[in-house]
Motif scaffolding. Structure first.
Motif, PDB file in Angstrom:
ATOM      1  N   GLU A   1      -1.755  -4.768  -9.814  1.00  0.00           N
ATOM      2  CA  GLU A   1      -1.377  -3.441  -9.324  1.00  0.00           C
ATOM      3  C   GLU A   1      -2.370  -2.412  -9.838  1.00  0.00           C
ATOM      4  O   GLU A   1      -2.827  -2.496 -10.981  1.00  0.00           O
ATOM      5  CB  GLU A   1       0.038  -3.088  -9.798  1.00  0.00           C
ATOM      6  CG  GLU A   1       0.542  -1.756  -9.282  1.00  0.00           C
ATOM      7  CD  GLU A   1       1.980  -1.477  -9.706  1.00  0.00           C
ATOM      8  OE1 GLU A   1       2.656  -0.701  -9.023  1.00  0.00           O
ATOM      9  OE2 GLU A   1       2.413  -2.055 -10.730  1.00  0.00           O
ATOM     10  N   ARG A   2      -2.705  -1.460  -8.988  1.00  0.00           N
ATOM     11  CA  ARG A   2      -3.566  -0.350  -9.381  1.00  0.00           C
ATOM     12  C   ARG A   2      -2.993   0.946  -8.824  1.00  0.00           C
ATOM     13  O   ARG A   2      -2.417   0.964  -7.729  1.00  0.00           O
ATOM     14  CB  ARG A   2      -4.998  -0.548  -8.876  1.00  0.00           C
ATOM     15  CG  ARG A   2      -5.719  -1.725  -9.540  1.00  0.00           C
ATOM     16  CD  ARG A   2      -7.212  -1.682  -9.304  1.00  0.00           C
ATOM     17  NE  ARG A   2      -7.878  -2.772 -10.011  1.00  0.00           N
ATOM     18  CZ  ARG A   2      -9.132  -2.722 -10.440  1.00  0.00           C
ATOM     19  NH1 ARG A   2      -9.865  -1.643 -10.238  1.00  0.00           N
ATOM     20  NH2 ARG A   2      -9.669  -3.763 -11.069  1.00  0.00           N
ATOM     21  N   MET A   3      -3.179   2.037  -9.587  1.00  0.00           N
ATOM     22  CA  MET A   3      -2.706   3.338  -9.148  1.00  0.00           C
ATOM     23  C   MET A   3      -3.643   4.409  -9.684  1.00  0.00           C
ATOM     24  O   MET A   3      -4.082   4.334 -10.832  1.00  0.00           O
ATOM     25  CB  MET A   3      -1.279   3.598  -9.659  1.00  0.00           C
ATOM     26  CG  MET A   3      -0.703   4.926  -9.206  1.00  0.00           C
ATOM     27  SD  MET A   3       1.032   5.123  -9.710  1.00  0.00           S
ATOM     28  CE  MET A   3       0.842   5.432 -11.462  1.00  0.00           C
TER      29      MET A   3
ATOM     30  N   ILE B   1      -7.880  -1.761  -2.739  1.00  0.00           N
ATOM     31  CA  ILE B   1      -7.359  -2.978  -2.113  1.00  0.00           C
ATOM     32  C   ILE B   1      -8.260  -4.167  -2.446  1.00  0.00           C
ATOM     33  O   ILE B   1      -7.777  -5.246  -2.809  1.00  0.00           O
ATOM     34  CB  ILE B   1      -7.240  -2.778  -0.590  1.00  0.00           C
ATOM     35  CG1 ILE B   1      -6.118  -1.777  -0.279  1.00  0.00           C
ATOM     36  CG2 ILE B   1      -6.987  -4.108   0.114  1.00  0.00           C
ATOM     37  CD1 ILE B   1      -6.089  -1.304   1.158  1.00  0.00           C
ATOM     38  N   LYS B   2      -9.557  -3.962  -2.330  1.00  0.00           N
ATOM     39  CA  LYS B   2     -10.504  -5.028  -2.652  1.00  0.00           C
ATOM     40  C   LYS B   2     -10.349  -5.471  -4.110  1.00  0.00           C
ATOM     41  O   LYS B   2     -10.281  -6.668  -4.416  1.00  0.00           O
ATOM     42  CB  LYS B   2     -11.935  -4.546  -2.402  1.00  0.00           C
ATOM     43  CG  LYS B   2     -13.022  -5.581  -2.689  1.00  0.00           C
ATOM     44  CD  LYS B   2     -14.392  -5.024  -2.324  1.00  0.00           C
ATOM     45  CE  LYS B   2     -15.500  -6.067  -2.519  1.00  0.00           C
ATOM     46  NZ  LYS B   2     -15.692  -6.398  -3.939  1.00  0.00           N
TER      47      LYS B   2
ATOM     48  N   ALA C   1      -1.649   3.946  -4.493  1.00  0.00           N
ATOM     49  CA  ALA C   1      -1.227   2.782  -5.268  1.00  0.00           C
ATOM     50  C   ALA C   1      -1.277   1.538  -4.387  1.00  0.00           C
ATOM     51  O   ALA C   1      -0.935   1.590  -3.202  1.00  0.00           O
ATOM     52  CB  ALA C   1       0.183   2.981  -5.816  1.00  0.00           C
ATOM     53  N   VAL C   2      -1.702   0.430  -4.988  1.00  0.00           N
ATOM     54  CA  VAL C   2      -1.852  -0.837  -4.264  1.00  0.00           C
ATOM     55  C   VAL C   2      -1.383  -1.963  -5.185  1.00  0.00           C
ATOM     56  O   VAL C   2      -1.586  -1.907  -6.402  1.00  0.00           O
ATOM     57  CB  VAL C   2      -3.328  -1.069  -3.862  1.00  0.00           C
ATOM     58  CG1 VAL C   2      -3.474  -2.377  -3.110  1.00  0.00           C
ATOM     59  CG2 VAL C   2      -3.848   0.084  -3.021  1.00  0.00           C
ATOM     60  N   ALA C   3      -0.753  -2.966  -4.620  1.00  0.00           N
ATOM     61  CA  ALA C   3      -0.307  -4.117  -5.423  1.00  0.00           C
ATOM     62  C   ALA C   3      -0.300  -5.372  -4.586  1.00  0.00           C
ATOM     63  O   ALA C   3      -0.230  -5.316  -3.349  1.00  0.00           O
ATOM     64  CB  ALA C   3       1.087  -3.866  -5.997  1.00  0.00           C
TER      65      ALA C   3
ATOM     66  N   ILE D   1       0.844  -1.193   0.000  1.00  0.00           N
ATOM     67  CA  ILE D   1       0.000   0.000   0.000  1.00  0.00           C
ATOM     68  C   ILE D   1       0.879   1.243   0.000  1.00  0.00           C
ATOM     69  O   ILE D   1       1.761   1.387   0.848  1.00  0.00           O
ATOM     70  CB  ILE D   1      -0.931   0.022   1.231  1.00  0.00           C
ATOM     71  CG1 ILE D   1      -1.851  -1.202   1.231  1.00  0.00           C
ATOM     72  CG2 ILE D   1      -1.749   1.308   1.271  1.00  0.00           C
ATOM     73  CD1 ILE D   1      -2.654  -1.361   2.514  1.00  0.00           C
ATOM     74  N   GLU D   2       0.626   2.147  -0.947  1.00  0.00           N
ATOM     75  CA  GLU D   2       1.382   3.396  -1.057  1.00  0.00           C
ATOM     76  C   GLU D   2       0.399   4.569  -1.029  1.00  0.00           C
ATOM     77  O   GLU D   2      -0.493   4.648  -1.867  1.00  0.00           O
ATOM     78  CB  GLU D   2       2.191   3.400  -2.355  1.00  0.00           C
ATOM     79  CG  GLU D   2       2.686   4.756  -2.817  1.00  0.00           C
ATOM     80  CD  GLU D   2       3.454   5.524  -1.776  1.00  0.00           C
ATOM     81  OE1 GLU D   2       4.404   4.954  -1.207  1.00  0.00           O
ATOM     82  OE2 GLU D   2       3.130   6.689  -1.528  1.00  0.00           O
TER      83      GLU D   2
END
Length: 234
Positions: free
Chosen positions: A26-28, A43-44, A14-16, A6-7
């Motif tokens: 990964e998503r941002m 996150i989900k 951003a999450v990966a 988690i960023e």
């Protein structure tokens, strides 16, 4: 081992999810919504993308600073709450290290800079040694002029990256000339994948901790704290 990264220390959320050192999802986003709105749905979604459940996770990694005070609090609170509820160990990852990590192997110095306001940047200086990233200085809150002097004294080419580049890139080009390479805009923001991968390495090394013990690394006092101290001195 599956690790959730988690960023939220910068304007980007951003999450990966990684399995070992393999990025599964990964998503941002870089939009006007606050991290408190973005993070949980991301996150989900990223866990669904990776095909994992909370029972599959071996730990959580979260960007621990430096960066935005508000963003850090939201990211840390989210990660620590999930780790506590899910019964997982947690590790904090330097925002600056997460930025520099994808450039491991780059010749010379790697210097991530984040715009810290108040005519300062958050910075650290790294170099690749034996295939691994080694920190030479920082993390620190420093004026660009002083950072330029320190980089010049090392007499090595330097790659600058981070959201401080659009603000101070031209200054460093003038100060250091041809020794400076400005990384592209896509390298301006820390991502969830490096946070998760670095977290995996530290969890495997036994550095995971109780979420209640993890603290953010603000580097310097917030503006509100500075004003309060000034008022007390007055």
């Amino acid at each position: 081992m599956f690790v959730l990264g988690i960023e939220a220390a910068t304007p980007v959320a951003a999450v990966a999810v990684v399995r070992g050192e393999k990025v599964l999802a990964e998503r941002m986003v870089n939009n006007q919504r606050t991290h408190s709105v973005n993070l949980l749905p991301m996150i989900k979604a990223v866990m669904e993308d990776a095909g994992v459940t909370r029972q599959d996770l071996g730990g959580i990694a979260v960007s621990s600073g430096p960066g935005s005070f508000t963003g850090l609090r939201i990211g840390m609170a989210t990660a620590k709450t999930l780790a506590q509820v899910w019964g997982l160990p947690i590790v904090g990852i330097s925002t600056l290290e997460a930025l520099a990590y994808p450039l491991t192997g780059q010749e010379g110095l790697i210097c991530p800079i984040l715009n810290a306001r108040r005519d300062e940047v958050y910075a650290a200086v790294y170099r690749t040694v034996a295939g691994k990233l080694e920190r030479l200085e920082g993390p620190m809150a420093i004026r660009p002029e002083e950072l330029a002097r320190r980089l010049e004294s090392r007499d090595l080419p330097v790659t600058l990256l981070g959201d401080g580049v659009p603000v101070y890139g031209e200054f460093f080009l003038k100060q250091l000339g041809g020794r400076v390479l400005l990384a592209p805009g896509s390298a301006s923001w820390p991502r969830g994948a490096p946070v998760a991968e670095l977290g995996y390495r530290r969890l495997v090394a036994g550095e995971g901790m109780d979420p209640l013990k993890l603290l953010p690394d603000y580097i310097r006092l917030s503006e509100a704290e500075v004003k309060w101290l000034q008022k007390q001195k007055g």
